[in-house]
Design a protein around this motif. Sequence first.
Motif, PDB file in Angstrom:
ATOM      1  N   VAL A 155      74.539  -9.903 -86.932  1.00 46.31           N
ATOM      2  CA  VAL A 155      75.364  -9.132 -85.997  1.00 46.31           C
ATOM      3  C   VAL A 155      75.193  -9.673 -84.579  1.00 46.31           C
ATOM      4  CG1 VAL A 155      75.829  -6.842 -85.034  1.00 46.31           C
ATOM      5  CG2 VAL A 155      75.239  -7.080 -87.455  1.00 46.31           C
ATOM      6  N   GLU A 156      73.955 -10.002 -84.214  1.00 50.43           N
ATOM      7  CA  GLU A 156      73.713 -10.567 -82.870  1.00 50.43           C
ATOM      8  C   GLU A 156      74.516 -11.840 -82.640  1.00 50.43           C
ATOM      9  OE1 GLU A 156      72.320 -13.810 -81.084  1.00 50.43           O
ATOM     10  OE2 GLU A 156      70.504 -13.281 -82.191  1.00 50.43           O
ATOM     11  N   THR A 157      74.582 -12.690 -83.673  1.00 48.82           N
ATOM     12  CA  THR A 157      75.341 -13.943 -83.536  1.00 48.82           C
ATOM     13  C   THR A 157      76.809 -13.657 -83.296  1.00 48.82           C
ATOM     14  OG1 THR A 157      73.763 -14.963 -85.066  1.00 48.82           O
ATOM     15  CG2 THR A 157      75.769 -16.179 -84.613  1.00 48.82           C
ATOM     16  N   PRO A 187      86.133  -7.651 -75.085  1.00 50.63           N
ATOM     17  CA  PRO A 187      85.560  -6.489 -74.377  1.00 50.63           C
ATOM     18  C   PRO A 187      84.387  -5.908 -75.162  1.00 50.63           C
ATOM     19  CG  PRO A 187      87.652  -5.890 -75.412  1.00 50.63           C
ATOM     20  CD  PRO A 187      87.518  -7.389 -75.552  1.00 50.63           C
ATOM     21  N   MET A 188      83.169  -6.188 -74.729  1.00 49.18           N
ATOM     22  CA  MET A 188      81.988  -5.855 -75.501  1.00 49.18           C
ATOM     23  C   MET A 188      81.795  -4.349 -75.680  1.00 49.18           C
ATOM     24  SD  MET A 188      81.290  -8.850 -76.215  1.00 49.18           S
ATOM     25  CE  MET A 188      79.967  -8.420 -77.317  1.00 49.18           C
ATOM     26  N   ASN A 189      82.207  -3.572 -74.703  1.00 47.12           N
ATOM     27  CA  ASN A 189      82.054  -2.128 -74.834  1.00 47.12           C
ATOM     28  C   ASN A 189      82.984  -1.545 -75.883  1.00 47.12           C
ATOM     29  OD1 ASN A 189      80.027  -1.814 -72.891  1.00 47.12           O
ATOM     30  ND2 ASN A 189      81.512  -1.789 -71.226  1.00 47.12           N
ATOM     31  N   ALA A 190      83.922  -2.359 -76.365  1.00 48.90           N
ATOM     32  CA  ALA A 190      84.828  -1.905 -77.428  1.00 48.90           C
ATOM     33  C   ALA A 190      84.179  -2.008 -78.799  1.00 48.90           C
ATOM     34  CB  ALA A 190      86.118  -2.721 -77.404  1.00 48.90           C
ATOM     35  N   VAL A 191      83.044  -2.697 -78.903  1.00 53.00           N
ATOM     36  CA  VAL A 191      82.354  -2.831 -80.193  1.00 53.00           C
ATOM     37  C   VAL A 191      81.449  -1.612 -80.358  1.00 53.00           C
ATOM     38  CG1 VAL A 191      80.942  -4.281 -81.671  1.00 53.00           C
ATOM     39  CG2 VAL A 191      82.394  -5.339 -79.914  1.00 53.00           C
ATOM     40  N   VAL A 192      81.790  -0.764 -81.318  1.00 52.80           N
ATOM     41  CA  VAL A 192      81.137   0.535 -81.478  1.00 52.80           C
ATOM     42  C   VAL A 192      79.935   0.458 -82.423  1.00 52.80           C
ATOM     43  CG1 VAL A 192      81.494   2.917 -82.238  1.00 52.80           C
ATOM     44  CG2 VAL A 192      83.317   1.705 -81.008  1.00 52.80           C
ATOM     45  N   SER A 193      80.085  -0.248 -83.536  1.00 49.72           N
ATOM     46  CA  SER A 193      79.033  -0.362 -84.543  1.00 49.72           C
ATOM     47  C   SER A 193      79.151  -1.704 -85.241  1.00 49.72           C
ATOM     48  CB  SER A 193      79.132   0.760 -85.601  1.00 49.72           C
ATOM     49  OG  SER A 193      79.033   2.039 -85.024  1.00 49.72           O
ATOM     50  N   GLY A 194      78.072  -2.115 -85.892  1.00 54.45           N
ATOM     51  CA  GLY A 194      78.113  -3.381 -86.617  1.00 54.45           C
ATOM     52  C   GLY A 194      77.155  -3.395 -87.787  1.00 54.45           C
ATOM     53  N   THR A 195      77.551  -4.118 -88.833  1.00 56.40           N
ATOM     54  CA  THR A 195      76.650  -4.395 -89.944  1.00 56.40           C
ATOM     55  C   THR A 195      76.733  -5.882 -90.248  1.00 56.40           C
ATOM     56  OG1 THR A 195      78.257  -4.097 -91.751  1.00 56.40           O
ATOM     57  CG2 THR A 195      77.108  -2.130 -90.959  1.00 56.40           C
ATOM     58  N   ILE A 233      73.216 -17.984 -91.755  1.00 59.33           N
ATOM     59  CA  ILE A 233      74.158 -17.274 -90.876  1.00 59.33           C
ATOM     60  C   ILE A 233      75.520 -17.961 -90.871  1.00 59.33           C
ATOM     61  CG2 ILE A 233      74.613 -16.515 -88.515  1.00 59.33           C
ATOM     62  CD1 ILE A 233      72.281 -15.028 -89.718  1.00 59.33           C
ATOM     63  N   LEU A 234      75.520 -19.274 -90.659  1.00 60.67           N
ATOM     64  CA  LEU A 234      76.775 -20.004 -90.463  1.00 60.67           C
ATOM     65  C   LEU A 234      77.648 -20.040 -91.705  1.00 60.67           C
ATOM     66  CD1 LEU A 234      75.454 -23.157 -88.530  1.00 60.67           C
ATOM     67  CD2 LEU A 234      76.169 -20.960 -87.601  1.00 60.67           C
ATOM     68  N   TYR A 235      77.021 -20.074 -92.880  1.00 61.37           N
ATOM     69  CA  TYR A 235      77.785 -20.302 -94.111  1.00 61.37           C
ATOM     70  C   TYR A 235      77.622 -19.193 -95.147  1.00 61.37           C
ATOM     71  CZ  TYR A 235      77.972 -24.906 -91.977  1.00 61.37           C
ATOM     72  OH  TYR A 235      78.166 -25.952 -91.090  1.00 61.37           O
ATOM     73  N   GLY A 236      76.746 -18.207 -94.884  1.00 61.03           N
ATOM     74  CA  GLY A 236      76.531 -17.184 -95.890  1.00 61.03           C
ATOM     75  C   GLY A 236      76.587 -15.750 -95.413  1.00 61.03           C
ATOM     76  N   SER A 237      76.747 -15.513 -94.102  1.00 60.42           N
ATOM     77  CA  SER A 237      76.694 -14.138 -93.604  1.00 60.42           C
ATOM     78  C   SER A 237      78.082 -13.526 -93.474  1.00 60.42           C
ATOM     79  CB  SER A 237      75.987 -14.088 -92.241  1.00 60.42           C
ATOM     80  OG  SER A 237      76.757 -14.720 -91.244  1.00 60.42           O
ATOM     81  N   THR A 238      78.130 -12.228 -93.683  1.00 54.44           N
ATOM     82  CA  THR A 238      79.350 -11.447 -93.467  1.00 54.44           C
ATOM     83  C   THR A 238      79.027 -10.316 -92.511  1.00 54.44           C
ATOM     84  OG1 THR A 238      80.246 -11.947 -95.662  1.00 54.44           O
ATOM     85  CG2 THR A 238      81.134 -10.019 -94.529  1.00 54.44           C
ATOM     86  N   VAL A 239      79.762 -10.254 -91.414  1.00 55.79           N
ATOM     87  CA  VAL A 239      79.556  -9.226 -90.403  1.00 55.79           C
ATOM     88  C   VAL A 239      80.781  -8.327 -90.348  1.00 55.79           C
ATOM     89  CG1 VAL A 239      79.339  -8.808 -87.911  1.00 55.79           C
ATOM     90  CG2 VAL A 239      77.952 -10.578 -89.018  1.00 55.79           C
ATOM     91  N   ASN A 240      80.547  -7.038 -90.342  1.00 58.00           N
ATOM     92  CA  ASN A 240      81.603  -6.042 -90.152  1.00 58.00           C
ATOM     93  C   ASN A 240      81.399  -5.366 -88.806  1.00 58.00           C
ATOM     94  OD1 ASN A 240      83.317  -5.240 -92.880  1.00 58.00           O
ATOM     95  ND2 ASN A 240      81.353  -6.204 -93.345  1.00 58.00           N
ATOM     96  N   PHE A 293      86.855  -7.207 -88.641  1.00 57.32           N
ATOM     97  CA  PHE A 293      87.028  -6.189 -87.604  1.00 57.32           C
ATOM     98  C   PHE A 293      87.727  -4.968 -88.223  1.00 57.32           C
ATOM     99  CE2 PHE A 293      86.944 -10.239 -85.439  1.00 57.32           C
ATOM    100  CZ  PHE A 293      86.265 -10.009 -84.248  1.00 57.32           C
ATOM    101  N   HIS A 294      87.195  -3.777 -87.943  1.00 57.54           N
ATOM    102  CA  HIS A 294      87.817  -2.524 -88.362  1.00 57.54           C
ATOM    103  C   HIS A 294      88.210  -1.770 -87.090  1.00 57.54           C
ATOM    104  CE1 HIS A 294      86.291  -3.310 -92.400  1.00 57.54           C
ATOM    105  NE2 HIS A 294      85.113  -3.531 -91.857  1.00 57.54           N
ATOM    106  N   ASN A 295      89.494  -1.627 -86.867  1.00 57.73           N
ATOM    107  CA  ASN A 295      89.971  -1.016 -85.627  1.00 57.73           C
ATOM    108  C   ASN A 295      90.008   0.503 -85.775  1.00 57.73           C
ATOM    109  OD1 ASN A 295      91.083  -0.396 -83.171  1.00 57.73           O
ATOM    110  ND2 ASN A 295      92.658  -1.994 -83.277  1.00 57.73           N
ATOM    111  N   LEU A 296      89.166   1.199 -85.018  1.00 53.49           N
ATOM    112  CA  LEU A 296      89.100   2.653 -85.081  1.00 53.49           C
ATOM    113  C   LEU A 296      90.322   3.322 -84.474  1.00 53.49           C
ATOM    114  CD1 LEU A 296      85.331   3.048 -84.083  1.00 53.49           C
ATOM    115  CD2 LEU A 296      86.328   3.376 -86.354  1.00 53.49           C
TER     116      LEU A 296
END
Length: 325
Positions: free
Chosen positions: A194-196, A207-215, A238-245, A300-303
């Motif tokens: 998530v940090e990456t 806009p970083m303040n628009a990011v509410v949560s992450g996994t 991270i580069l080839y195997g991670s999935t971030v929501n 990205f999941h848009n709330l």
Amino acid sequence: MTGDNARRKQTSMLQNLNNRSAALLQDVIQNSDRLRISAVTQAEATILDFGVKSRGGIDAGLTLARICMADLGHVELQTPGSLIEVPQIFVRTDHPLEACLQSQYAGWKIATDDFFAMGSGPMRATAASEDLFAEFPTDEPSPVCVGVLEAGSLPTEAAVQAVRKNLPEQTELFLAVAPTASQAGNIQVVARSVETAMHKLHELKFPMNAVVSGTGAAPLPPVAKDDLSGIGRTNDSILYGSTVNLWVNCDDQIIEDVGPQTPSNSSAAHGQSFLKLFKEANHDFYALDKALFSPAVVIFHNLKNGRSFRFGTLLPDLLRDSFGM
């Protein structure tokens, strides 16, 4: 209330980043035998060895990742997924700016004649020497600072002094140290999915303040025989195997504009092992294409409207080669 004032108030409500990590550290010290770590008090700092001379382990690594995130994230070991047959490191946070950018990001290079490490953790917020903290200021009046060092040896007196000169004079300093080629170090690096993503979005002016949560989920590679190989494996994870929501609150157009540039396949270097690229760059992270430092897949999941957007691709065959599987 202005955006800056609201952010300062939120940080205060989060009880100070360094205080949160320090509270977790007290539990760590009390349970050092169970975690297989050790603490050594120097004249100017308390050094916690998570894998240099101490054995460390899985629990030590999961705890180290939480310390690095100012205990504003949950880090778990999950059963192997379908991508590759190794455990997954799963990270989640409802405070991605504070946990990831203001704390976990390894933005502090500590280099002396006798020591080198990449420094992360909430001590960065107290030093506030990076440009990031001019944009997202914090209020860290705590008399204690906590840092995490990715290094193959324990910090020397000169290295401790190099850190201390950037902190208030009376600060009580704790430094948790683990090599990449250790169980704890391996886990804490892979826990940066998530940090990456957050760092890449910041580079793209999202806009970083628009990011509410992450996994984030990323495969945990076998512990490498040395730190150089470990850097290769953990970065490939991270580069080839991670999935971030990411759950965001913004206009769809912003996601559509930035999304394709977010995952690692936005880089021309994508598809090559990190170790190969790192060696070609003479072991200089800063000589590598910045676009590469991203998760493999970002969703990205848009709330605002319930729509989702997926970008990127996974490369399990490259991971198997990298992991020696």
